[in-house]
Motif scaffolding. Structure first.
Motif, PDB file in Angstrom:
ATOM      1  N   ILE A  36       4.753 -34.824 -35.898  1.00 50.50           N
ATOM      2  CA  ILE A  36       3.548 -35.226 -35.273  1.00 50.50           C
ATOM      3  C   ILE A  36       3.787 -35.588 -33.961  1.00 50.50           C
ATOM      4  O   ILE A  36       3.188 -35.468 -32.871  1.00 50.50           O
ATOM      5  N   GLY A  39       5.153 -33.078 -31.643  1.00 51.66           N
ATOM      6  CA  GLY A  39       4.038 -32.146 -31.318  1.00 51.66           C
ATOM      7  C   GLY A  39       3.566 -32.897 -30.113  1.00 51.66           C
ATOM      8  O   GLY A  39       2.749 -32.117 -29.118  1.00 51.66           O
ATOM      9  N   ALA A  40       3.219 -34.044 -30.100  1.00 48.60           N
ATOM     10  CA  ALA A  40       2.468 -34.620 -29.161  1.00 48.60           C
ATOM     11  C   ALA A  40       3.408 -34.684 -27.863  1.00 48.60           C
ATOM     12  O   ALA A  40       2.771 -34.432 -26.578  1.00 48.60           O
ATOM     13  N   SER A  43       3.182 -31.021 -26.389  1.00 42.76           N
ATOM     14  CA  SER A  43       1.718 -30.596 -26.118  1.00 42.76           C
ATOM     15  C   SER A  43       1.453 -29.424 -26.925  1.00 42.76           C
ATOM     16  O   SER A  43       1.159 -28.364 -26.173  1.00 42.76           O
ATOM     17  N   LEU A  44       1.422 -29.729 -28.256  1.00 44.62           N
ATOM     18  CA  LEU A  44       0.863 -28.159 -28.972  1.00 44.62           C
ATOM     19  C   LEU A  44      -0.445 -27.761 -28.597  1.00 44.62           C
ATOM     20  O   LEU A  44      -1.185 -28.780 -28.345  1.00 44.62           O
ATOM     21  N   SER A  45      -0.802 -26.503 -28.740  1.00 43.00           N
ATOM     22  CA  SER A  45      -2.086 -26.177 -28.522  1.00 43.00           C
ATOM     23  C   SER A  45      -2.790 -26.532 -29.846  1.00 43.00           C
ATOM     24  O   SER A  45      -2.224 -26.822 -31.018  1.00 43.00           O
ATOM     25  N   TRP A  46      -4.257 -26.243 -29.841  1.00 39.50           N
ATOM     26  CA  TRP A  46      -5.036 -26.521 -30.783  1.00 39.50           C
ATOM     27  C   TRP A  46      -4.724 -25.803 -31.908  1.00 39.50           C
ATOM     28  O   TRP A  46      -4.593 -26.119 -33.271  1.00 39.50           O
ATOM     29  N   GLU A  48      -1.766 -24.185 -32.729  1.00 42.93           N
ATOM     30  CA  GLU A  48      -0.522 -24.908 -33.453  1.00 42.93           C
ATOM     31  C   GLU A  48      -0.556 -25.974 -34.187  1.00 42.93           C
ATOM     32  O   GLU A  48      -0.144 -26.408 -35.319  1.00 42.93           O
ATOM     33  N   TRP A  49      -1.572 -27.120 -33.606  1.00 42.89           N
ATOM     34  CA  TRP A  49      -1.634 -28.270 -34.448  1.00 42.89           C
ATOM     35  C   TRP A  49      -2.401 -27.975 -35.776  1.00 42.89           C
ATOM     36  O   TRP A  49      -2.173 -28.647 -36.745  1.00 42.89           O
ATOM     37  N   THR A  50      -3.329 -26.861 -35.537  1.00 43.00           N
ATOM     38  CA  THR A  50      -4.008 -26.356 -36.980  1.00 43.00           C
ATOM     39  C   THR A  50      -3.072 -25.807 -38.060  1.00 43.00           C
ATOM     40  O   THR A  50      -3.000 -26.374 -39.027  1.00 43.00           O
ATOM     41  N   ILE A  52       0.202 -26.731 -38.166  1.00 46.81           N
ATOM     42  CA  ILE A  52       1.064 -27.773 -38.575  1.00 46.81           C
ATOM     43  C   ILE A  52       0.298 -28.558 -39.464  1.00 46.81           C
ATOM     44  O   ILE A  52       0.790 -29.260 -40.386  1.00 46.81           O
ATOM     45  N   ILE A  53      -0.902 -28.972 -39.133  1.00 50.39           N
ATOM     46  CA  ILE A  53      -1.612 -29.871 -40.321  1.00 50.39           C
ATOM     47  C   ILE A  53      -1.811 -29.258 -41.652  1.00 50.39           C
ATOM     48  O   ILE A  53      -1.416 -29.804 -42.687  1.00 50.39           O
TER      49      ILE A  53
END
Ligand SMILES: Nc1ncnc2c1ncn2[C@@H]1O[C@H](COP(=O)(O)OP(=O)(O)OP(=O)(O)O)[C@@H](O)[C@H]1O
Length: 115
Positions: A36, A39-40, A43-46, A48-50, A52-53
């Protein structure tokens, strides 16, 4: 409503117990926090964050289920039984499969951003 809140409380207690009693769970949570933070930083994209979560929640959920299966079997007794071995080893296998998948997804997402 009170009953619903109490159920959430029990579930939260289960998560806390899983983290405090299981070494592997501590490792999963530590790696998740690291991912996390990383990732911050990159600067992951939305999307990529989705991904990863979903991956983090899947690994942690499977580890919690693995802990539940181990506890249920140990509750039954310490006597050796092939079905107990099958249940414990396949549950551990499920965590391993998801962890390998998570590592591969992590590499696909982070490698181009870091190197
Ligand atoms: N009652 C049992 N009957 C047969 N095999 C068992 C039994 N209990 C554990 N085993 C086997 O012994 C090995 C070690 O089991 P153990 O319960 O110590 O799990 P572990 O993998 O060390 O997990 P953890 O460290 O997360 O508790 C595993 O292969 C498991 O399937």
């Amino acid at each position: 409503m009170r009953k619903l809140l109490r159920s959430f409380g029990y579930a939260f207690e289960g998560i806390c117990q899983g983290i405090s009693t299981q070494r592997n769970m501590k490792i999963h949570v530590a790696v998740a926090l690291l991912v996390i933070v990383l990732g911050a930083i990159v600067s992951l994209s939305w999307l990529e964050w989705t991904i990863i979560i979903i991956v983090i929640c899947s690994v942690i959920s499977l580890e919690l289920l693995n802990t539940a299966i181990e506890a249920a079997i140990d509750l039954h007794g310490s006597e050796w039984h092939p079905l107990a071995k099958l249940a414990k080893d396949t549950a551990a296998g499920a965590v391993l499969v998801m962890s390998i998948g998570a590592a591969i997804i992590g590499l696909i997402i982070f490698w181009p951003k870091l190197f």
